[in-house]
Motif scaffolding. Sequence first.
Motif, PDB file in Angstrom:
ATOM      1  N   ASP A   1       0.043  23.736  62.990  1.00 48.45           N
ATOM      2  CA  ASP A   1       0.297  23.587  61.547  1.00 48.45           C
ATOM      3  C   ASP A   1       0.427  22.137  61.132  1.00 48.45           C
ATOM      4  N   ARG A   2      -0.321  21.263  61.822  1.00 50.64           N
ATOM      5  CA  ARG A   2      -0.301  19.854  61.452  1.00 50.64           C
ATOM      6  C   ARG A   2      -1.534  19.519  60.614  1.00 50.64           C
ATOM      7  N   VAL A   3      -1.388  18.467  59.815  1.00 48.39           N
ATOM      8  CA  VAL A   3      -2.472  18.011  58.939  1.00 48.39           C
ATOM      9  C   VAL A   3      -2.670  16.530  59.174  1.00 48.39           C
ATOM     10  N   GLU A   4      -3.942  16.123  59.296  1.00 49.83           N
ATOM     11  CA  GLU A   4      -4.262  14.705  59.501  1.00 49.83           C
ATOM     12  C   GLU A   4      -5.034  14.181  58.299  1.00 49.83           C
ATOM     13  N   LEU A   5      -4.543  13.098  57.734  1.00 48.34           N
ATOM     14  CA  LEU A   5      -5.212  12.404  56.642  1.00 48.34           C
ATOM     15  C   LEU A   5      -5.854  11.140  57.201  1.00 48.34           C
ATOM     16  N   LYS A   6      -7.156  10.971  56.972  1.00 44.81           N
ATOM     17  CA  LYS A   6      -7.885   9.781  57.416  1.00 44.81           C
ATOM     18  C   LYS A   6      -8.234   8.953  56.189  1.00 44.81           C
ATOM     19  N   LEU A   7      -7.661   7.752  56.100  1.00 49.38           N
ATOM     20  CA  LEU A   7      -7.899   6.847  54.993  1.00 49.38           C
ATOM     21  C   LEU A   7      -8.822   5.738  55.484  1.00 49.38           C
TER      22      LEU A   7
ATOM     23  N   ASN B   1      -9.503   2.180  59.699  1.00 50.10           N
ATOM     24  CA  ASN B   1      -9.000   3.502  59.329  1.00 50.10           C
ATOM     25  C   ASN B   1      -7.492   3.574  59.549  1.00 50.10           C
ATOM     26  N   LEU B   2      -6.826   4.313  58.628  1.00 45.98           N
ATOM     27  CA  LEU B   2      -5.396   4.595  58.747  1.00 45.98           C
ATOM     28  C   LEU B   2      -5.248   6.110  58.837  1.00 45.98           C
ATOM     29  N   TYR B   3      -4.575   6.575  59.893  1.00 50.56           N
ATOM     30  CA  TYR B   3      -4.378   7.998  60.113  1.00 50.56           C
ATOM     31  C   TYR B   3      -2.922   8.347  59.824  1.00 50.56           C
ATOM     32  N   VAL B   4      -2.730   9.365  59.030  1.00 50.28           N
ATOM     33  CA  VAL B   4      -1.392   9.876  58.711  1.00 50.28           C
ATOM     34  C   VAL B   4      -1.359  11.326  59.169  1.00 50.28           C
ATOM     35  N   VAL B   5      -0.455  11.607  60.104  1.00 54.89           N
ATOM     36  CA  VAL B   5      -0.338  12.947  60.663  1.00 54.89           C
ATOM     37  C   VAL B   5       0.949  13.568  60.141  1.00 54.89           C
ATOM     38  N   LEU B   6       0.821  14.720  59.469  1.00 53.39           N
ATOM     39  CA  LEU B   6       1.964  15.445  58.911  1.00 53.39           C
ATOM     40  C   LEU B   6       2.327  16.563  59.863  1.00 53.39           C
ATOM     41  N   GLY B   7       3.553  16.530  60.382  1.00 55.19           N
ATOM     42  CA  GLY B   7       4.004  17.539  61.330  1.00 55.19           C
ATOM     43  C   GLY B   7       4.646  16.889  62.527  1.00 55.19           C
ATOM     44  N   GLU B   8       4.490  17.510  63.692  1.00 57.27           N
ATOM     45  CA  GLU B   8       5.139  17.023  64.908  1.00 57.27           C
ATOM     46  C   GLU B   8       4.643  15.634  65.246  1.00 57.27           C
ATOM     47  N   GLN B   9       5.542  14.742  65.661  1.00 50.16           N
ATOM     48  CA  GLN B   9       5.205  13.357  65.958  1.00 50.16           C
ATOM     49  C   GLN B   9       4.204  13.278  67.109  1.00 50.16           C
ATOM     50  N   GLN B  10       3.179  12.442  66.935  1.00 51.13           N
ATOM     51  CA  GLN B  10       2.161  12.261  67.953  1.00 51.13           C
ATOM     52  C   GLN B  10       2.547  11.123  68.886  1.00 51.13           C
ATOM     53  N   PRO B  11       2.232  11.238  70.176  1.00 52.55           N
ATOM     54  CA  PRO B  11       2.564  10.164  71.126  1.00 52.55           C
ATOM     55  C   PRO B  11       1.865   8.876  70.755  1.00 52.55           C
ATOM     56  N   GLY B  12       2.609   7.781  70.813  1.00 55.33           N
ATOM     57  CA  GLY B  12       2.052   6.461  70.568  1.00 55.33           C
ATOM     58  C   GLY B  12       1.904   6.091  69.127  1.00 55.33           C
ATOM     59  N   ALA B  13       2.318   6.954  68.195  1.00 57.27           N
ATOM     60  CA  ALA B  13       2.176   6.642  66.759  1.00 57.27           C
ATOM     61  C   ALA B  13       3.507   6.250  66.193  1.00 57.27           C
ATOM     62  N   SER B  14       3.482   5.307  65.238  1.00 59.12           N
ATOM     63  CA  SER B  14       4.716   4.921  64.559  1.00 59.12           C
ATOM     64  C   SER B  14       5.111   6.005  63.591  1.00 59.12           C
ATOM     65  N   SER B  15       6.371   6.195  63.401  1.00 58.71           N
ATOM     66  CA  SER B  15       6.857   7.274  62.543  1.00 58.71           C
ATOM     67  C   SER B  15       7.919   6.771  61.621  1.00 58.71           C
ATOM     68  N   ALA B  16       8.085   7.486  60.531  1.00 52.18           N
ATOM     69  CA  ALA B  16       9.154   7.195  59.566  1.00 52.18           C
ATOM     70  C   ALA B  16      10.208   8.258  59.694  1.00 52.18           C
ATOM     71  N   PRO B  17      11.477   7.900  59.772  1.00 47.34           N
ATOM     72  CA  PRO B  17      12.533   8.890  59.995  1.00 47.34           C
ATOM     73  C   PRO B  17      12.713   9.785  58.787  1.00 47.34           C
TER      74      PRO B  17
END
Length: 706
Positions: A37-43, A118-134
């Motif tokens: 149930d994750r969504v990836e936005l590619k900018l 490209n900037l990838y924004v993943v909505l859902g469970e945190q992906q390994p190696g990606a920066s996240s916002a709390p």
Amino acid sequence: MNSSLSRLGLSVLAAFAPPMLLAANLNAVDVASLPGDRVELKLSFDEPVAAPRGYTIEQPARIALDLPGVSNRLGAKRQELGAGNARSLTVVEAEGRTRLIVNLDTLVPYSTRVDGNNLYVVLGEQQPGASSAPVAAKPAPVSAPARSAAPAAAVGRAVSDIDFQRAADGAGLVLIRLSDPTITPSIDERGGRIRVRLDKTQLPEPLRVRLDVQDFATPVNFVSASSESDGAVISIEPTGSYDYLAFQTDDILTISVKPLTQEQQEREKAERFSYSGEKLSLNFQDIDVRSVLQLIADFTNLNLVASDTVQGNITLRLQNVPWDQALDLVLQTKGLDKRQVGNVLLVAPADEIAARERQQLESQRQIAELAPLRREVVQVNYAKAADIARLFQSVTSREGAGDDRGSITVDDRTNNIIAYQTQERLDELRRIVTQLDIPVRQVMIEARIVEASVDYDKALGVRWGGSYVNDQWALYGKDGATSFDTDGRAYLPGTDTMGSYTLQEGTSPVPFVDMGALNSTSGLGIGFLSNHLVLDLQLSAMERSGNGEIISQPKVITSDKETAKILKGAEIPYQEASSSGATSTSFKEAALSLEVTPQITPDNRIFMDVKVNKDAPDFSRAVNGVPPINTNEVNAKVLVNDGETIVIGGVFSNVQQHSVDKVPFLGDLPFIGRVFRRDVVAEGKEELLIFLTPRILDTQSIAVSR
């Protein structure tokens, strides 16, 4: 190799260069569904961009990402996503940056990563190696924080991080993390901004930003952080009505900016302006209370009397506060109270003042019990003496002083009060009589009831018929002959005064069609006569119009707050049968009445409770000799200027009637059907208006010597 180094250099430059040096364009946004149930936005950009700064909002669920130095080339500001938890994407460009707002069904963690252009924004469970916002933890009543930048490594006294959150009650929380918990902030409000200064504190370069937090729906619009000489300054820009509170827990300094409701604003305004004294400033450490009181007395030019029991020291620091507020604060802190008589200020412990006042009241009660009684006759001119006496007894009984002594008697014949009381209560009785025994103002109310009517009637009809008699048979119209004589001649309606039939041998025309205009005013007749045949045709018409106006103008005069009624009319008798079979005469009232209760306001306006009735019998619709009553009634409560005329009620009715009387089938035939029907047109208009004019009567007050 050189190409790889160049790409690496661009990536490093994009990551660490100031935002204003970047000039990338956002060209495309692609959405893809991922497992879980994750969504990836590619900018997609035309140049490398730095990792965005972002924050989240729990209600409504949103994720906001700021891209400094990026221009929007998508064309549309809103794009529907429709994938998983993501509903839509809003892109807004302003002030040299682009903000991406992802609208969600429910708030979820997200992560970002930059890969070339490209900037990838993943909505859902945190992906390994990606920066996240709390994201704010569920039990906390605030939304996820908006971070100004990643926490910077601090050396010595410094600001480690600046966050923003929204509390459950709508308050905006500015969270300032300090490297040293002993740092003491200086907070003040200047020019509509809340300014937090941290002396001898460093502010790292990544934290020197201006946060736009308007999307959090709190009183805070912007949070700016800057470095000044030998210190750091955080400026909070609120809007609307607010109140702020600062508190520190360990190394986190929290500035809470809360919105104020209308009720809280009014209460705060009342508290703020409850003190009206001249402002002063006091700053003392462990000073004697008596000295502080003396300073306030010197400042206000009041004479001060302090009880010997006023003792102790106090520490206070008051800046620019009213002197009466400063005095109250000092007294409340030390359990003291004050009484002011003229320009003399008495200060003593609250218990001591209360005990002294109780002693004074007890002395007054004893004096009242021992005071001699005197008899006096008090004249009452305009009011009722019984009412004044009852009011005086009600007031003095609540005082509880000497209730069992003396008496009050009223002489109804002369309207005087005979009082046997102490001198003090006699003086009070005279004061009450002087204030209440005054002429009552009077009001004249004029009501004008206007009834206007317009009537119009028009009728067009035809009446034709006849008879034919020949030997032993006859032909006749409606209601013609009903029998024959022995000679075979028919009996036709005649003109016998007894109403019987006479033999006319067909000479009287009997109508086949009787559709003549009722109460016709004009007509045209055509007839044919022979030995055995009579034919007659009559065309009749009527047109009538009329106008009428009835004006009733009752007037009534009454005193202020007294009800007056004027009635003019008649009672209509009728017979009424009882259950035993006996009859009795009853009456129905049909009258014009005006009932009003005026009240004169202090600004010479008149508030009236009005009831107007205009009833009349309708003899044209009587039942068993008893006519119904046509009723027009208005009840109103109005506020009117003196002498002003207003309309307190109006009824307008318009009746239109078009009727056709005809012979079945024949009356529907074209052209020829005209002689088989009658047309009647009637119109009626009635209008009822009630005007009211109150006037305050000028009466001269009569001075009565007592």
